[in-house]
Design an enzyme around this catalytic site. Structure first.
Site, PDB file in Angstrom:
ATOM      1  CB  SER A 162      -8.282 -50.154  99.850  1.00  0.00           C
ATOM      2  OG  SER A 162      -8.779 -50.212 101.443  1.00  0.00           O
ATOM      3  CE  LYS A 165      -5.971 -49.959 103.806  1.00  0.00           C
ATOM      4  NZ  LYS A 165      -7.333 -50.125 103.432  1.00  0.00           N
ATOM      5  CB  SER A 220      -6.339 -53.621 101.442  1.00  0.00           C
ATOM      6  OG  SER A 220      -6.601 -52.456 101.035  1.00  0.00           O
TER       7      SER A 220
END
Length: 474
Positions: A162, A165, A220
């Site tokens: 993640s 991101k 997340s």
């Protein structure tokens, strides 16, 4: 979930299935015989030791029954040295991967060299050793000047989880005002990987863009990422834009397959690229706000009378929000964490101590202790703050293709194989350009410990502005 509750998940986490229990190396589980001298054959017709050669003969001489010796010989087990008491490594155990012998040299030649890179000088604190820093790849750099203080396999292409991101946010966040509302359609949430981390978005309910970004950064939430991707023209279009943005940032180790960082074949980034994404994203005040928020309230279901309930969410960045076995790191202000089966644990963080602002990225620690990625990141930050003025830089975080100073990334646009080497020239002049590219102003002390810090960043010149006293949202 009820009001005030906290969902427990972390960075695009999905759980792998543990394999069935296996026998330890050096044991036999499929031969129903007992190795014991007391079971030695007394059959007078059995071959004696002198008549038997090789492993079979040695087994017979050590008192194994002939029937056992014959079974072992026919199965090939006597070809191993196990009977001699020497255990071998289980070939089924995966070997630890090794970095490529040659990697990208963007930011400097040493960053493309495998292993730890640090230019230690007399009086500089010693970098923690491999027993402390077990990550496959890591990098610690000055967020203002871009100088890389130390690194290990900085350009190794690994699964990012993640932390990808950050690139998603840097690409999509500027496109929508934070007060814009969106009603979630079932199709918006399609295509998420099994076991994705979620903030708890519900179909047919409306959310502001501000809510969705809190879901991305604090929990997340892949559901928030997919909703924003749907608003942005769909997942495929968003992936294409992210790849274009990575190229603009000179993040050449990155290949985007999913916008949320969920494991996918071919999806890779590097500690170097993740630091570029963080440094670029921190130019945006909204990005800074979201990544430095420790906790907030998130819209829930509609109750009686149509009124929306809310529930509490906490940032899964444990250096920001803390954990039962970890205190928040002094001066921390983001940025993003992640965890998947392929990536292990990944983390990029930014922190300030005095006038010094450092970025750190850690990818996939070999030590699988609880919160290990954060512990190793904290060790690197501690070392970096102590060593920043006492070590020579081993590389540089370059600027975007359209904005770098011309001696590095900008010249790298169309030079093919020579592009990576051309950035070395930029490294030589990095000291004279300290503060030119990015400046951060963070509050410190108790505010930082509570995760309620915000800081100002401006492109091209330093702005030592402090934005104080922002409290977690209720």
């Amino acid at each position: 979930m009820g009001s005030g509750s906290i969902r427990r998940s972390a960075g695009a986490l999905f759980r792998g299935v543990l394999s069935a229990s296996r026998a330890k190396a050096g044991t036999f589980t499929d031969v129903p015989t007992t190795f014991s001298a007391s079971t030695a054959s007394t059959d007078p017709t059995a071959p004696n030791a002198s008549a038997t050669t090789g492993n079979a003969g040695r087994a017979a001489r050590h008192g194994f029954p002939l029937r056992t010796v014959a079974a072992l010989a026919s199965s090939g087990l006597l070809a191993t040295p196990l009977l001699a008491g020497t255990a071998q490594a289980d070939p089924r155990e995966p070997k630890a991967p090794k970095p490529p012998a040659k990697m990208s040299q963007i930011g400097g030649d040493r960053l493309g060299t495998p292993g730890v890179q640090v230019a230690q000088t007399p009086g500089a604190p010693k970098l923690p050793g491999p027993d402390t820093l077990t990550a496959r790849s890591w990098i610690v750099s000055d967020a203002e000047s871009g100088k890389v203080l130390a690194a290990k396999n900085a350009h190794w292409q690994l699964a990012p989880a993640s932390t990808l991101k950050m690139l998603f946010a840097d690409t999509v966040l500027p496109k929508f005002p934070k007060d814009q509302k969106h009603t979630v359609k079932p199709a918006d949430l399609a295509g998420m990987g099994a076991g994705s981390s979620l903030v708890g978005i519900k179909e047919n309910l409306s959310y502001t863009v501000h809510d969705l970004w809190l879901g991305v950064f604090l929990r997340s939430g892949n559901d928030a990422v997919h909703t924003l991707s749907a608003m942005n023209g769909g997942t495929a279009a968003t992936v294409t834009q992210m790849q274009q943005r990575a190229k603009e940032l000179n993040a050449r180790d990155t290949h985007v397959v999913t916008p949320d960082g969920y494991d996918a074949p071919g999806q890779v980034s590097s500690a170097y690229d993740l630091s570029l994404f963080a440094r670029s994203g921190l130019q945006n005040p909204d990005f800074r706000e979201y990544c430095s928020t420790a906790s907030a309230q998130f819209p829930g279901d509609k109750g009686k009378g149509g009124k929306r309930a809310s529930f509490g969410i906490q940032n899964t960045n444990r250096l920001l929000s803390g954990d039962y076995d970890m205190k928040p790191y002094p001066g921390i202000a983001g940025v993003k964490n992640g965890s998947t089966t392929n990536a292990g644990s990944t983390f990029t963080g930014v922190a300030q101590r005095g006038d010094r602002k450092l970025l750190v990225t850690v990818m996939n620690p070999e030590k699988k202790e609880h919160n290990e990625a954060y512990r190793e990141a904290a060790k690197l930050l501690d070392w970096g703050f102590a060593a920043a003025d006492k070590v020579e830089p081993v590389g540089r975080l370059v600027g975007p293709r359209s904005e770098d100073d011309g001696s590095g990334a900008e010249n790298a646009k169309d030079k093919g194989k020579d592009a990576d080497r051309s950035t070395q020239a930029a490294l030589d002049g990095a000291g004279a350009k300290s503060g030119v590219w990015t400046a951060l102003g963070l509050t410190t002390g108790a505010l930082a410990l509570l995760g309620i810090v915000a800081f100002a960043v401006h492109r091209r010149w330093p702005l030592p502005e402090l934005v104080r006293g922002r409290r977690p949202r209720k």
